[in-house]
Write a protein that holds these residues in place. Structure first.
Motif, PDB file in Angstrom:
ATOM      1  N   ALA A 134      -9.356  13.985   3.915  1.00  0.00           N
ATOM      2  CA  ALA A 134     -10.697  14.212   4.461  1.00  0.00           C
ATOM      3  C   ALA A 134     -11.410  12.881   4.705  1.00  0.00           C
ATOM      4  O   ALA A 134     -12.095  12.715   5.717  1.00  0.00           O
ATOM      5  CB  ALA A 134     -11.507  15.098   3.509  1.00  0.00           C
ATOM      6  N   SER A 135     -11.258  11.929   3.798  1.00  0.00           N
ATOM      7  CA  SER A 135     -11.883  10.611   3.962  1.00  0.00           C
ATOM      8  C   SER A 135     -11.337   9.886   5.180  1.00  0.00           C
ATOM      9  O   SER A 135     -12.080   9.222   5.903  1.00  0.00           O
ATOM     10  CB  SER A 135     -11.644   9.748   2.719  1.00  0.00           C
ATOM     11  OG  SER A 135     -12.235  10.322   1.588  1.00  0.00           O
ATOM     12  N   LEU A 136     -10.025  10.037   5.414  1.00  0.00           N
ATOM     13  CA  LEU A 136      -9.401   9.331   6.529  1.00  0.00           C
ATOM     14  C   LEU A 136      -9.835   9.867   7.888  1.00  0.00           C
ATOM     15  O   LEU A 136      -9.629   9.206   8.905  1.00  0.00           O
ATOM     16  CB  LEU A 136      -7.881   9.370   6.393  1.00  0.00           C
ATOM     17  CG  LEU A 136      -7.315   8.586   5.206  1.00  0.00           C
ATOM     18  CD1 LEU A 136      -5.801   8.741   5.130  1.00  0.00           C
ATOM     19  CD2 LEU A 136      -7.710   7.123   5.271  1.00  0.00           C
ATOM     20  N   ASN A 137     -10.465  11.028   7.913  1.00  0.00           N
ATOM     21  CA  ASN A 137     -10.993  11.554   9.175  1.00  0.00           C
ATOM     22  C   ASN A 137     -12.079  10.650   9.748  1.00  0.00           C
ATOM     23  O   ASN A 137     -12.386  10.731  10.932  1.00  0.00           O
ATOM     24  CB  ASN A 137     -11.558  12.964   8.979  1.00  0.00           C
ATOM     25  CG  ASN A 137     -10.468  13.993   8.796  1.00  0.00           C
ATOM     26  OD1 ASN A 137      -9.342  13.803   9.235  1.00  0.00           O
ATOM     27  ND2 ASN A 137     -10.806  15.088   8.139  1.00  0.00           N
ATOM     28  N   TYR A 138     -12.672   9.802   8.920  1.00  0.00           N
ATOM     29  CA  TYR A 138     -13.759   8.918   9.347  1.00  0.00           C
ATOM     30  C   TYR A 138     -13.291   7.481   9.569  1.00  0.00           C
ATOM     31  O   TYR A 138     -14.099   6.588   9.719  1.00  0.00           O
ATOM     32  CB  TYR A 138     -14.887   8.942   8.303  1.00  0.00           C
ATOM     33  CG  TYR A 138     -15.440  10.323   8.102  1.00  0.00           C
ATOM     34  CD1 TYR A 138     -16.366  10.853   8.986  1.00  0.00           C
ATOM     35  CD2 TYR A 138     -15.011  11.111   7.042  1.00  0.00           C
ATOM     36  CE1 TYR A 138     -16.863  12.134   8.818  1.00  0.00           C
ATOM     37  CE2 TYR A 138     -15.501  12.392   6.864  1.00  0.00           C
ATOM     38  CZ  TYR A 138     -16.424  12.894   7.763  1.00  0.00           C
ATOM     39  OH  TYR A 138     -16.900  14.162   7.595  1.00  0.00           O
ATOM     40  N   VAL A 139     -11.974   7.285   9.575  1.00  0.00           N
ATOM     41  CA  VAL A 139     -11.416   5.933   9.664  1.00  0.00           C
ATOM     42  C   VAL A 139     -10.652   5.780  10.975  1.00  0.00           C
ATOM     43  O   VAL A 139      -9.936   6.693  11.397  1.00  0.00           O
ATOM     44  CB  VAL A 139     -10.469   5.668   8.466  1.00  0.00           C
ATOM     45  CG1 VAL A 139      -9.803   4.317   8.569  1.00  0.00           C
ATOM     46  CG2 VAL A 139     -11.239   5.793   7.157  1.00  0.00           C
ATOM     47  N   GLN A 143      -6.695   1.493  11.013  1.00  0.00           N
ATOM     48  CA  GLN A 143      -7.013   1.108   9.634  1.00  0.00           C
ATOM     49  C   GLN A 143      -6.590   2.158   8.604  1.00  0.00           C
ATOM     50  O   GLN A 143      -6.713   1.924   7.407  1.00  0.00           O
ATOM     51  CB  GLN A 143      -8.517   0.877   9.506  1.00  0.00           C
ATOM     52  CG  GLN A 143      -9.025  -0.293  10.326  1.00  0.00           C
ATOM     53  CD  GLN A 143     -10.530  -0.401  10.211  1.00  0.00           C
ATOM     54  OE1 GLN A 143     -11.248   0.571  10.396  1.00  0.00           O
ATOM     55  NE2 GLN A 143     -11.000  -1.598   9.887  1.00  0.00           N
ATOM     56  N   ARG A 144      -6.097   3.292   9.030  1.00  0.00           N
ATOM     57  CA  ARG A 144      -5.817   4.395   8.091  1.00  0.00           C
ATOM     58  C   ARG A 144      -4.844   4.024   6.979  1.00  0.00           C
ATOM     59  O   ARG A 144      -5.071   4.360   5.830  1.00  0.00           O
ATOM     60  CB  ARG A 144      -5.324   5.626   8.843  1.00  0.00           C
ATOM     61  CG  ARG A 144      -6.441   6.357   9.504  1.00  0.00           C
ATOM     62  CD  ARG A 144      -5.994   7.669  10.054  1.00  0.00           C
ATOM     63  NE  ARG A 144      -7.156   8.345  10.634  1.00  0.00           N
ATOM     64  CZ  ARG A 144      -7.247   9.617  10.802  1.00  0.00           C
ATOM     65  NH1 ARG A 144      -6.256  10.405  10.455  1.00  0.00           N
ATOM     66  NH2 ARG A 144      -8.329  10.143  11.321  1.00  0.00           N
ATOM     67  N   LYS A 145      -3.764   3.350   7.312  1.00  0.00           N
ATOM     68  CA  LYS A 145      -2.769   3.011   6.291  1.00  0.00           C
ATOM     69  C   LYS A 145      -3.377   2.096   5.225  1.00  0.00           C
ATOM     70  O   LYS A 145      -3.189   2.310   4.023  1.00  0.00           O
ATOM     71  CB  LYS A 145      -1.550   2.365   6.942  1.00  0.00           C
ATOM     72  CG  LYS A 145      -0.402   2.157   6.002  1.00  0.00           C
ATOM     73  CD  LYS A 145       0.832   1.668   6.746  1.00  0.00           C
ATOM     74  CE  LYS A 145       2.010   1.561   5.804  1.00  0.00           C
ATOM     75  NZ  LYS A 145       3.221   1.155   6.513  1.00  0.00           N
ATOM     76  N   GLU A 146      -4.109   1.087   5.670  1.00  0.00           N
ATOM     77  CA  GLU A 146      -4.740   0.152   4.733  1.00  0.00           C
ATOM     78  C   GLU A 146      -5.794   0.860   3.873  1.00  0.00           C
ATOM     79  O   GLU A 146      -5.840   0.672   2.657  1.00  0.00           O
ATOM     80  CB  GLU A 146      -5.378  -0.997   5.516  1.00  0.00           C
ATOM     81  CG  GLU A 146      -5.964  -2.078   4.631  1.00  0.00           C
ATOM     82  CD  GLU A 146      -6.572  -3.212   5.463  1.00  0.00           C
ATOM     83  OE1 GLU A 146      -7.040  -4.163   4.829  1.00  0.00           O
ATOM     84  OE2 GLU A 146      -6.587  -3.141   6.704  1.00  0.00           O
ATOM     85  N   PRO A 177     -14.989   0.817   6.771  1.00  0.00           N
ATOM     86  CA  PRO A 177     -16.191   1.616   6.542  1.00  0.00           C
ATOM     87  C   PRO A 177     -16.266   2.040   5.079  1.00  0.00           C
ATOM     88  O   PRO A 177     -15.249   2.282   4.453  1.00  0.00           O
ATOM     89  CB  PRO A 177     -15.989   2.844   7.447  1.00  0.00           C
ATOM     90  CG  PRO A 177     -14.540   2.871   7.755  1.00  0.00           C
ATOM     91  CD  PRO A 177     -14.031   1.463   7.629  1.00  0.00           C
ATOM     92  N   THR A 178     -17.455   2.071   4.521  1.00  0.00           N
ATOM     93  CA  THR A 178     -17.649   2.462   3.137  1.00  0.00           C
ATOM     94  C   THR A 178     -18.043   3.927   3.089  1.00  0.00           C
ATOM     95  O   THR A 178     -19.083   4.320   3.601  1.00  0.00           O
ATOM     96  CB  THR A 178     -18.747   1.605   2.475  1.00  0.00           C
ATOM     97  OG1 THR A 178     -18.367   0.245   2.605  1.00  0.00           O
ATOM     98  CG2 THR A 178     -18.902   1.949   1.005  1.00  0.00           C
TER      99      THR A 178
END
Length: 180
Positions: A134-139, A143-146, A177-178
């Protein structure tokens, strides 16, 4: 795969031979209390009446008070839904399970309410894998892997203090992004 030919008739006769044992296992009495209950559904292809269909296999796995995992049951349905989970939870209760300390589930709408209606004292927790997804939906895709690696450091921390330090480091990095 093993170099053995197995006919459809053999598969049917073996299935028929063990079906009574499977039904007995599926309806066995459960322990009264479990520490953790994991609930999830898997999508699998199943051949039924000569046709291959995608079906949902509902899986309930618990950790008992001695720390051992136990498969409580498997159920098949067309799709995953909170109403069917409610039936499963009621079945677990009818089979003797009176309390689960924590239920670990995905983000399915209505799932926490279904659990609360049968087990009102159970703490519902979203699965870490589903939280990260769910968090990765905003990335950004690049940058997703990192970011997933950074989130893993937070979620796999051994203590709250270590997790907070990893979170703060993640927030300070400035390149991502935080989410907090």
């Amino acid at each position: 795969m093993y170099g053995v030919d197995v006919s459809p008739a053999l598969v049917s006769s073996v299935t028929e031979a063990v079906m009574e044992e499977v039904k007995a296992w599926q309806n066995r009495t459960l322990e009264e209390t479990y520490a953790i209950l994991y609930l999830d559904a898997l999508r699998v292809k199943i051949r039924d009446a000569g046709h291959v269909q995608n079906r949902a296999i509902y899986v309930a796995i618990a950790v008992n008070m001695e720390g051992n995992k136990e498969v409580l049951g498997l159920w098949v349905a067309d799709n995953e839904g909170a109403k069917f989970w409610l039936q499963i939870l009621t079945d677990l209760q009818n089979r003797g399970a009176r309390d689960f300390f924590i239920a670990c589930v995905d983000g399915l709408k209505g799932f926490p309410e279904a659990i609360e209606s049968v087990y009102p004292r159970t703490e519902v927790q979203l699965c870490i894998v589903h939280l990260v997804r769910a968090s990765l939906n905003y990335v950004n895709w690049k940058q997703r892997k990192e970011v997933a690696g950074d989130l893993r450091l937070i979620y796999q921390a051994g203590t709250v203090i270590e997790a907070e330090m990893q979170r703060d480091e993640f927030a300070r990095s400035g390149t991502r992004p935080t989410p907090w």
